[in-house]
Write a protein that holds these residues in place. Structure first.
Motif, PDB file in Angstrom:
ATOM      1  N   UNK A  48       0.858  -1.187   0.000  1.00 25.59           N
ATOM      2  CA  UNK A  48       0.000   0.000   0.000  1.00 25.59           C
ATOM      3  C   UNK A  48       0.891   1.233   0.000  1.00 25.59           C
ATOM      4  N   UNK A  49       0.613   2.155  -0.923  1.00 21.70           N
ATOM      5  CA  UNK A  49       1.393   3.392  -1.006  1.00 21.70           C
ATOM      6  C   UNK A  49       0.473   4.594  -0.869  1.00 21.70           C
TER       7      UNK A  49
ATOM      8  N   UNK B 285       7.185   0.706  -5.257  1.00 24.04           N
ATOM      9  CA  UNK B 285       6.547  -0.426  -4.581  1.00 24.04           C
ATOM     10  C   UNK B 285       6.544  -1.667  -5.463  1.00 24.04           C
ATOM     11  N   UNK B 286       6.242  -1.506  -6.762  1.00 18.99           N
ATOM     12  CA  UNK B 286       6.285  -2.644  -7.674  1.00 18.99           C
ATOM     13  C   UNK B 286       7.705  -3.241  -7.721  1.00 18.99           C
ATOM     14  N   UNK B 287       8.713  -2.364  -7.733  1.00 16.69           N
ATOM     15  CA  UNK B 287      10.100  -2.846  -7.827  1.00 16.69           C
ATOM     16  C   UNK B 287      10.535  -3.548  -6.540  1.00 16.69           C
ATOM     17  N   UNK B 288      10.244  -2.968  -5.395  1.00 18.56           N
ATOM     18  CA  UNK B 288      10.712  -3.517  -4.122  1.00 18.56           C
ATOM     19  C   UNK B 288      10.037  -4.838  -3.769  1.00 18.56           C
ATOM     20  N   UNK B 289       8.794  -5.001  -4.196  1.00 13.47           N
ATOM     21  CA  UNK B 289       8.029  -6.191  -3.801  1.00 13.47           C
ATOM     22  C   UNK B 289       7.887  -7.227  -4.903  1.00 13.47           C
ATOM     23  N   UNK B 290       8.166  -6.843  -6.140  1.00  8.33           N
ATOM     24  CA  UNK B 290       7.917  -7.705  -7.302  1.00  8.33           C
ATOM     25  C   UNK B 290       6.437  -8.088  -7.387  1.00  8.33           C
ATOM     26  N   UNK B 291       5.577  -7.280  -6.745  1.00  6.62           N
ATOM     27  CA  UNK B 291       4.139  -7.534  -6.770  1.00  6.62           C
ATOM     28  C   UNK B 291       3.557  -7.139  -8.119  1.00  6.62           C
TER      29      UNK B 291
ATOM     30  N   UNK C 139      -6.728   0.529  -6.750  1.00  9.32           N
ATOM     31  CA  UNK C 139      -5.756  -0.529  -7.009  1.00  9.32           C
ATOM     32  C   UNK C 139      -5.174  -0.378  -8.417  1.00  9.32           C
ATOM     33  N   UNK C 140      -3.874  -0.551  -8.529  1.00  3.32           N
ATOM     34  CA  UNK C 140      -3.199  -0.653  -9.818  1.00  3.32           C
ATOM     35  C   UNK C 140      -2.749  -2.099  -9.995  1.00  3.32           C
ATOM     36  N   UNK C 141      -3.252  -2.747 -11.043  1.00  8.09           N
ATOM     37  CA  UNK C 141      -2.858  -4.118 -11.357  1.00  8.09           C
ATOM     38  C   UNK C 141      -2.088  -4.111 -12.671  1.00  8.09           C
ATOM     39  N   UNK C 142      -0.969  -4.818 -12.715  1.00  8.86           N
ATOM     40  CA  UNK C 142      -0.158  -4.858 -13.928  1.00  8.86           C
ATOM     41  C   UNK C 142      -0.007  -6.290 -14.405  1.00  8.86           C
ATOM     42  N   UNK C 143       0.308  -6.436 -15.677  1.00 13.55           N
ATOM     43  CA  UNK C 143       0.494  -7.765 -16.255  1.00 13.55           C
ATOM     44  C   UNK C 143       1.522  -7.715 -17.374  1.00 13.55           C
ATOM     45  N   UNK C 144       2.294  -8.771 -17.469  1.00  9.24           N
ATOM     46  CA  UNK C 144       3.232  -8.931 -18.588  1.00  9.24           C
ATOM     47  C   UNK C 144       2.555  -9.589 -19.776  1.00  9.24           C
ATOM     48  N   UNK C 145       1.285 -10.000 -19.597  1.00 14.30           N
ATOM     49  CA  UNK C 145       0.577 -10.779 -20.617  1.00 14.30           C
ATOM     50  C   UNK C 145      -0.499  -9.953 -21.301  1.00 14.30           C
ATOM     51  N   UNK C 146      -1.465  -9.482 -20.519  1.00  8.69           N
ATOM     52  CA  UNK C 146      -2.584  -8.740 -21.096  1.00  8.69           C
ATOM     53  C   UNK C 146      -3.631  -8.440 -20.051  1.00  8.69           C
ATOM     54  N   UNK C 147      -4.796  -7.959 -20.493  1.00 10.69           N
ATOM     55  CA  UNK C 147      -5.804  -7.467 -19.565  1.00 10.69           C
ATOM     56  C   UNK C 147      -6.602  -8.555 -18.870  1.00 10.69           C
ATOM     57  N   UNK C 148      -6.675  -9.745 -19.445  1.00 12.38           N
ATOM     58  CA  UNK C 148      -7.336 -10.836 -18.732  1.00 12.38           C
ATOM     59  C   UNK C 148      -6.603 -11.106 -17.427  1.00 12.38           C
ATOM     60  N   UNK C 149      -5.293 -11.111 -17.496  1.00 13.94           N
ATOM     61  CA  UNK C 149      -4.454 -11.325 -16.317  1.00 13.94           C
ATOM     62  C   UNK C 149      -4.576 -10.164 -15.336  1.00 13.94           C
TER      63      UNK C 149
END
Length: 379
Positions: free
Chosen positions: A310-311, A327-333, A343-353
């Motif tokens: 949480x930031x 936060x993404x870098x430090x936690x690999x979340x 909430x911010x959700x990220x994916x290396x694949x696409x929006x379904x993920x």
């Protein structure tokens, strides 16, 4: 005009926000048009005329939590102070109006509350909102008030416990019977068959709204393509993204970023830091609630809801554009919660993920919330 009234009355019912038969929408241009419950329309028309607004919406929420908020405080308290950032910035505070047996007195009290605010809670009636220009503005204000009061109620409930005799049973019934798990199966099937980046973004945005993972229909979405960052425009409805997506070059060599979401700097910084492809930002309710109860991490760089980072921070280069990538870098979340916001959700694949992660975060925070509520208050 009537078609607009029907549209927004239908939305309030179909999204499960307001009770069918307990809604009134009144609007005026060259004349007054209205639709809904007759007793509420009398009030709506009077408020409309006294304030000279363009539109007024009066509706009783399906869930009683806004009413509980009013009843949980003493009669000399006439305003609620929300803590979530969306409400603080757009609503400031939420007036509460005690009902009166005299119609004129009630209308005058509502008008007084609305002179400097977008909406209020009215005892025995529900939530009232108004707008100066369009019905859509009044609908957005009403939906924002519903979101704000939900967040405030569940934050207060976990902080001090139930204060009304019917609260424990009502909350248990909501948890066990009314609060359905987010059903992603059909949504994910659509997102697994995209017809290009734009189509995938449009489908993902609409699905986020349908699943109730945003406040009203606002949030933002982006995709890192070869040509640059595809991102939703500022104030764009996530369920109507056709023609509302900008392509911003990574080197900002065009002016496309001028109409992009205000969260553009945060999206750009996240992509640069993580190398992700898809970013989906929404406002699922329980992550926002639980963000107020997050505890510091070991290195104090961010807080945690269980293990979810949480930031804090505002939009723009100096705010979330700094705290989120870190936060993404430090936690690999793949998911980070912004305190009091969403909430911010990220994916290396696409929006379904990304959509799955957003929904999973909502469900996880629900489970954490009700586990704590039961442990502390036996609810």
């Amino acid at each position: 005009m009537i078609s607009q009234l029907e549209k927004y009355l239908g939305l309030l019912v179909s999204e499960g926000s307001a009770k069918c038969g307990r809604i009134a929408i009144s609007s005026q241009n060259d004349r007054i048009s209205h639709l809904g419950s007759e007793d509420l329309l009398i009030i709506a028309d009077l408020v409309l005329q006294k304030l000279d607004s363009a539109s007024v919406i009066i509706a009783e929420p399906v869930l009683p939590f806004s009413s509980f908020l009013l009843r949980r405080v003493s009669h000399n308290v006439n305003v609620l102070i929300p803590n979530d950032s969306e409400s603080v910035s757009s609503l400031h505070d939420i007036p509460m109006v005690r009902n009166s047996s005299d119609l004129e007195d009630t209308v005058n009290r509502i008008c007084e509350a609305l002179r400097n605010r977008k909406g209020c809670i009215v005892e025995g009636i529900g939530i009232v909102s108004h707008a100066a220009l369009t019905i859509e503005q009044a609908y957005i204000a009403w939906s924002s008030l519903l979101h704000a009061t939900f967040i405030k109620y569940f934050e207060d409930l976990l902080t001090v416990g139930p204060l009304l005799p019917e609260e424990p049973e009502t909350v248990k019934n909501y948890r066990d019977h009314e609060l359905k798990r987010v059903d992603l199966e059909s949504a994910l099937n659509l997102l697994k068959r995209p017809n290009g980046i734009m189509d995938e973004m449009i489908t993902a945005g609409a699905t986020t709204v349908v699943l109730g993972l945003v406040d009203s229909f606002f949030g933002n979405i982006s995709f890192a393509g070869e040509e640059g960052l595809f991102i939703s425009q500022t104030s764009a409805r996530l369920d109507e993204l056709q023609g509302q997506i900008d392509l911003v070059p990574f080197d900002n060599s065009t002016t496309n970023g001028m109409t992009a979401s205000s969260e553009l700097p945060a999206h750009q910084a996240i992509v640069k830091e993580t190398g992700c492809k898809a970013i989906l930002h929404g406002h699922p309710r329980f992550p926002v609630v639980m963000s107020f109860f997050a505890t510091p991490s070991d290195n104090q760089s961010y807080n945690l809801i269980d293990s979810i980072p949480v930031v804090v921070g505002e939009g723009g280069v100096g705010g979330l554009a700094s705290t989120l990538p870190k936060a993404f870098r430090l936690t690999a979340a793949k998911v980070v919660v912004v305190k009091g916001h969403g909430v911010f959700a990220i994916s290396d694949i696409g929006f379904a993920d990304a959509l799955s992660k957003l929904a999973e975060t909502e469900q996880r925070c629900r489970d954490i919330y009700f586990r704590r509520l039961k442990l502390i208050y036996m609810i």
